[in-house]
Design a protein around this motif. Structure first.
Motif, short mmCIF file in Angstrom:
data_model
loop_
_atom_site.label_atom_id
_atom_site.label_comp_id
_atom_site.label_asym_id
_atom_site.label_seq_id
_atom_site.Cartn_x
_atom_site.Cartn_y
_atom_site.Cartn_z
N ILE A 1 0.82 -1.21 0.00
CA ILE A 1 0.00 0.00 0.00
C ILE A 1 0.86 1.27 0.00
N GLN A 2 2.04 1.19 0.66
CA GLN A 2 2.93 2.36 0.68
C GLN A 2 3.43 2.69 -0.73
N GLU A 3 3.70 1.64 -1.52
CA GLU A 3 4.15 1.85 -2.89
C GLU A 3 3.04 2.46 -3.75
N LEU A 4 1.83 1.96 -3.58
CA LEU A 4 0.71 2.47 -4.37
C LEU A 4 0.49 3.96 -4.11
N LYS A 5 0.60 4.36 -2.87
CA LYS A 5 0.39 5.77 -2.52
C LYS A 5 1.40 6.68 -3.21
N LYS A 6 2.62 6.19 -3.37
CA LYS A 6 3.67 6.98 -4.02
C LYS A 6 3.60 6.92 -5.55
N MET A 7 3.33 5.73 -6.08
CA MET A 7 3.50 5.52 -7.52
C MET A 7 2.23 5.76 -8.35
N LEU A 8 1.06 5.46 -7.81
CA LEU A 8 -0.16 5.63 -8.60
C LEU A 8 -0.37 7.06 -9.12
N PRO A 9 -0.18 8.09 -8.29
CA PRO A 9 -0.36 9.46 -8.82
C PRO A 9 0.56 9.75 -10.01
N LEU A 10 1.80 9.27 -9.95
CA LEU A 10 2.74 9.48 -11.06
C LEU A 10 2.27 8.75 -12.31
N PHE A 11 1.85 7.50 -12.14
CA PHE A 11 1.43 6.70 -13.29
C PHE A 11 0.16 7.27 -13.94
N VAL A 12 -0.77 7.75 -13.12
CA VAL A 12 -2.00 8.34 -13.66
C VAL A 12 -1.67 9.61 -14.45
N SER A 13 -0.80 10.44 -13.89
CA SER A 13 -0.41 11.67 -14.60
C SER A 13 0.30 11.35 -15.90
N LEU A 14 1.15 10.33 -15.89
CA LEU A 14 1.84 9.92 -17.11
C LEU A 14 0.84 9.47 -18.17
N GLY A 15 -0.14 8.65 -17.76
CA GLY A 15 -1.13 8.14 -18.70
C GLY A 15 -1.91 9.25 -19.38
N MET A 16 -2.13 10.33 -18.66
CA MET A 16 -2.87 11.47 -19.22
C MET A 16 -2.10 12.14 -20.36
N GLU A 17 -0.78 11.96 -20.37
CA GLU A 17 0.05 12.59 -21.41
C GLU A 17 0.11 11.76 -22.70
N PHE A 18 -0.29 10.48 -22.61
CA PHE A 18 -0.19 9.59 -23.77
C PHE A 18 -1.58 9.03 -24.10
N LYS A 19 -2.43 9.89 -24.61
CA LYS A 19 -3.81 9.48 -24.91
C LYS A 19 -3.88 8.39 -25.97
N GLU A 20 -2.83 8.31 -26.82
CA GLU A 20 -2.85 7.33 -27.91
C GLU A 20 -2.47 5.93 -27.45
N LEU A 21 -1.99 5.79 -26.19
CA LEU A 21 -1.58 4.49 -25.67
C LEU A 21 -2.62 3.92 -24.72
#
Length: 367
Positions: A190-210
């Motif tokens: 759970i500690q990893e999810l709290k740190k990494m999920l916000p980054l991964f979600v923000s990254l996904g928003m930058e690559f709409k084609e993927l």
């Protein structure tokens, strides 16, 4: 006169250890009528191990989290040891999870139980003094990484380098790549999810084609990924290897999954971020500059690593674009695979334990 039934106790504190424990237990049970109990997970339970505690209740990550949960850890150690004493096994098999397992092993060996360690603690990275305990408290240690055997033997440890059990789980896996799919593995704790999920979600928003797909970790619930699901990301459970295998690239939060991605022929970026206190302590005690298993095994930086301050959305975006445009990682994977040796490690480890701990069995029947 009735013969005593042989008994084995296995301890696995994480998802990967549960997989290896299941493989080893399957091999032992295919050759003996031993009773196997332990602490682990669904993989061990599925082959006939009687599980009394699941690893999802055990894992605490990071120095601060361990300090906060010392009471629970001590309680679990006491409970586990009591179960072993009552069970009175012929062998105690510890799999990875060294902070917990090495404490159990000390008592186990002193009590006269045959004691084994599958997956060597990373003494080459930190806590090198542990080699004394590995020599004293184990009948044998089964290192998984090719360079560990020499280090252990120099320290007087009975090291049995029989290969990496992870290879046994890849023997028949074949997947077809989906051109726009990117796997996201934000960790299992759970500690990893709290740190990494916000980054991964923000990254996904930058690559709409993927098409980004998050591999839900064993022991986690869909609610743990609410930040991602609310943003429209797919989260799938029980399909980690399928997601990795069908993706053209992955972003992985360290651990065994980094090796799995490479073995599945998937290009990846390793991304890891922890709390400031945990990172400061780790920097002070860890002796290596790499954290990804593909890089550690090969001794070179074949997979990009973005750690702590470098782990930003901007850097993740740059590295993801780089690996999508290059096939360099793919050319390194065959060499990495060869370094890990032959399949069959689980069977070889099981046979060693049978020969050296279940002495009344007919040894001539073993391969």
């Amino acid at each position: 006169m009735q013969t005593k039934k042989h008994k084995i106790f296995i301890i696995a504190g994480e998802a990967s250890g549960d997989v290896y424990g299941g493989q080893i237990a399957r091999q032992i049970l295919s050759q003996t009528d031993a009773e196997i109990r332990g602490w682990g997970g669904k993989e061990m339970a599925s082959v006939g191990v009687n599980i009394s505690k699941y690893y999802s209740e055990l894992a605490f990550m990071g120095f601060l989290e361990v300090i906060k949960n010392l009471g629970a850890i001590r309680k679990n150690l006491k409970k586990c040891w009591k179960e072993i004493e009552v069970f009175n096994p012929d062998a105690v098999v510890c799999i990875d999870f060294p902070g917990f397992n090495m404490r159990i092993a000390k008592r186990s060996k002193a009590a006269g139980f045959n004691t084994y360690q599958v997956i060597c603690p990373q003494i080459w990275a930190w806590k090198g003094s542990r080699i004394k305990a590995l020599r004293r408290d184990y009948n044998a240690v089964f290192p998984a990484l090719p360079f560990e055997d020499e280090i252990l033997k120099k320290g007087g440890v009975n090291s049995q380098s029989l290969g990496h059990p992870i290879l046994d789980t890849f023997e028949e896996l074949k997947f077809e790549k989906r051109p726009h799919q990117i796997a996201l593995l934000p960790g299992s704790r759970i500690q990893e999810l709290k740190k990494m999920l916000p980054l991964f979600v923000s990254l996904g928003m930058e690559f709409k084609e993927l098409d980004f797909v998050i591999a839900g970790a064993p022991g986690r619930k869909i609610s743990d990924y609410s930040l991602a699901t609310e943003a429209g990301f797919k989260v799938e459970f029980g399909k980690t290897r399928e997601i990795l295998g069908t993706s053209v690239a992955a972003i992985v939060t360290s651990g065994t999954a980094t090796l799995e991605a490479s073995l599945l022929g998937t290009k990846q970026v390793i991304a890891y971020k922890t709390g400031a206190f945990n990172y400061a302590v780790a920097k002070a005690v860890v002796k290596i500059n790499r954290i990804g298993l593909p890089n550690l095994i090969s001794g070179r930086d074949i997979v990009p690593e973005l750690i702590q301050g470098d782990c930003t959305v901007k850097n993740l975006s740059l590295k993801l674009n780089e690996i999508l445009d290059s096939e360099t990682q793919i050319s390194e994977i065959a060499r990495l695979r060869k370094m890990l040796g032959k399949i069959g490690a689980s069977n070889r480890i099981a046979n060693y334990i049978i020969r050296n701990s279940l002495s009344s069995l007919n040894q001539d029947k073993l391969p």
